[in-house]
Design a protein around this motif. Structure first.
Motif, PDB file in Angstrom:
ATOM      1  N   PHE A 214       0.837  -1.201   0.000  1.00 61.66           N
ATOM      2  CA  PHE A 214       0.000   0.000   0.000  1.00 61.66           C
ATOM      3  C   PHE A 214       0.876   1.256   0.000  1.00 61.66           C
ATOM      4  O   PHE A 214       0.622   2.216  -0.744  1.00 61.66           O
ATOM      5  N   PRO A 217       3.569   0.166  -3.791  1.00 57.30           N
ATOM      6  CA  PRO A 217       3.297  -1.063  -4.555  1.00 57.30           C
ATOM      7  C   PRO A 217       4.377  -1.389  -5.575  1.00 57.30           C
ATOM      8  O   PRO A 217       4.572  -2.549  -5.920  1.00 57.30           O
ATOM      9  N   GLY A 225       2.600  -6.136  -4.781  1.00 53.44           N
ATOM     10  CA  GLY A 225       2.083  -4.891  -5.353  1.00 53.44           C
ATOM     11  C   GLY A 225       1.332  -5.068  -6.664  1.00 53.44           C
ATOM     12  O   GLY A 225       0.758  -4.111  -7.198  1.00 53.44           O
ATOM     13  N   ILE A 228      -2.728  -4.127  -6.824  1.00 56.18           N
ATOM     14  CA  ILE A 228      -3.060  -2.713  -6.712  1.00 56.18           C
ATOM     15  C   ILE A 228      -2.507  -1.923  -7.893  1.00 56.18           C
ATOM     16  O   ILE A 228      -3.148  -0.973  -8.371  1.00 56.18           O
ATOM     17  N   SER A 326      -6.239   2.489  -3.955  1.00 56.83           N
ATOM     18  CA  SER A 326      -5.003   2.528  -3.169  1.00 56.83           C
ATOM     19  C   SER A 326      -5.027   3.635  -2.125  1.00 56.83           C
ATOM     20  O   SER A 326      -4.001   4.222  -1.799  1.00 56.83           O
ATOM     21  N   THR A 330      -4.933  -3.200   1.084  1.00 57.00           N
ATOM     22  CA  THR A 330      -5.807  -4.200   0.481  1.00 57.00           C
ATOM     23  C   THR A 330      -6.451  -5.082   1.529  1.00 57.00           C
ATOM     24  O   THR A 330      -5.793  -5.582   2.445  1.00 57.00           O
TER      25      THR A 330
END
Length: 363
Positions: A214, A217, A225, A228, A326, A330
């Motif tokens: 997060f 990424p 990553g 995302i 984002s 997640t």
């Protein structure tokens, strides 16, 4: 209590529009997934249509079932909730997917007990909070309610499912605030829960990896990553008007399970910024009507019930969109009425039916 009016027409219209958009987007986002995995491009949409049909029947029934009659089922749902949350953890009974054991296989669909927990706890809390004198006391008032909620959330965390835990905890917290619980009590509870959440994050490597992905990424673009990054590519690729239905690049193997938690990214890609804003506007209207009903109904139980169910939908939208864009780490939360999934869709439609029934008794 005598029925005085028809159910809220705006809420009905918005619900059907969102459901329609959801069905279209499930088909569009799952076309390649169905073809590659099941040799049937219609695999996911056929199932979603079945779930939608069951959900609409449930919504019709609950919208015509006097909301105060739900009090009769509180004890039943109380025990059923814990039975289901316990059974799903048993190896060989609970279905494990990607390391999480959250589902029960019913044959025609996978049932997720935590979705039932959302409704059961809101029903329990609404009834408990309708006796407001309880909430002025900490140990004899708030703690018994939080003990029930905490035990349920503990079982959900064993699945594990941090996203649902946060959504339920947030909903109960907002209900307590609206019910008039003392701010000092809520702040104290908040100060206790924050270290617990931090511990849960750092106690599991995969959760820690989600935090790092997060924050950056692109530090692991082909690993933690990946999802995302592909979501952001989809959002950016849509531009103002989108690339058109069925023309998403991300659904062709780049974004994993695009019909589920990350379907909002496909909405942004195929329908563009304007389409995404329209969907969000519909959710704003749905939440506004739900809270409006909760405020106007004179029955205290009905007010807390409508508010709790509306808050749960609102928090799921906020968390889902936050993850997809984002804006937060997640976690697995579906977009209500839009994402593919049977239990979530059926419970959401049944919940909206209850809110519609409450709206029938507004003066």
């Amino acid at each position: 209590m005598k029925r005085k009016r028809s159910p809220d027409s705006t809420l009905i219209i918005v619900t059907f529009i969102l459901l329609g958009i959801g069905l279209v987007m499930v088909f569009s986002s799952s076309y390649h997934q169905g073809l590659n995995r099941f040799n049937d491009s219609l695999h996911f949409i056929k199932l979603q249509l079945i779930y939608a049909g069951i959900g609409l029947i449930a919504m019709y029934i609950t919208s015509n079932f006097n909301f105060w009659q739900w009090k009769r089922f509180i004890i039943l749902f109380f025990f059923l909730n814990f039975i289901l949350l316990g059974v799903v953890l048993i190896p060989g009974i609970g279905v494990e997917i990607y390391g999480a054991r959250r589902w029960l296989n019913l044959g025609f669909m996978r049932f997720q007990p935590s979705d039932f927990t959302k409704f059961a706890l809101i029903l329990f809390a609404a009834n408990y909070m309708s006796k407001k004198e309880r909430l002025t006391k900490f140990f004899s008032g708030i703690i018994p309610l939080l003990a029930v909620v905490g035990l349920s959330l503990g079982l959900i965390m064993l699945q594990p499912d941090l996203g649902t835990t946060v959504a339920i905890g947030g909903t109960i917290g907002i209900m307590l605030f609206a019910a008039g619980a003392k701010m000092s009590h809520l702040l104290f509870l908040g100060s206790l829960s924050l270290p617990a959440v931090i511990y849960l994050i750092f106690s599991a490597d995969y959760r820690l990896a989600r935090i790092f992905s997060f924050l950056d990424p692109w530090a692991d673009p082909t690993g933690s990553g990946w999802q995302i990054i592909q979501s952001l590519y989809g959002i950016a690729g849509g531009g103002l008007l989108g690339v058109g239905l069925g023309n998403s690049r991300q659904t062709t193997g780049f974004l994993p399970e695009p019909q589920n938690d990350f379907i909002f990214s496909i909405i942004c890609e195929e329908l563009g910024l304007l389409g995404a804003l329209f969907v969000l506007l519909l959710f704003v209207i749905l939440v506004w009507r739900g809270f409006n009903i909760a405020i106007k109904i004179e029955d205290t139980f009905g007010s807390f019930l409508a508010m709790g169910l509306t808050t749960m939908i609102a928090l799921q939208v906020i968390i889902n969109v936050g993850v997809v864009t984002s804006s937060m780490p997640t976690t697995g939360i579906t977009l209500p009425l839009i994402s593919y999934g049977g239990t979530s869709l059926i419970i959401t439609l049944a919940s909206i039916g209850i809110i519609l029934n409450v709206s029938r008794y507004i003066n």
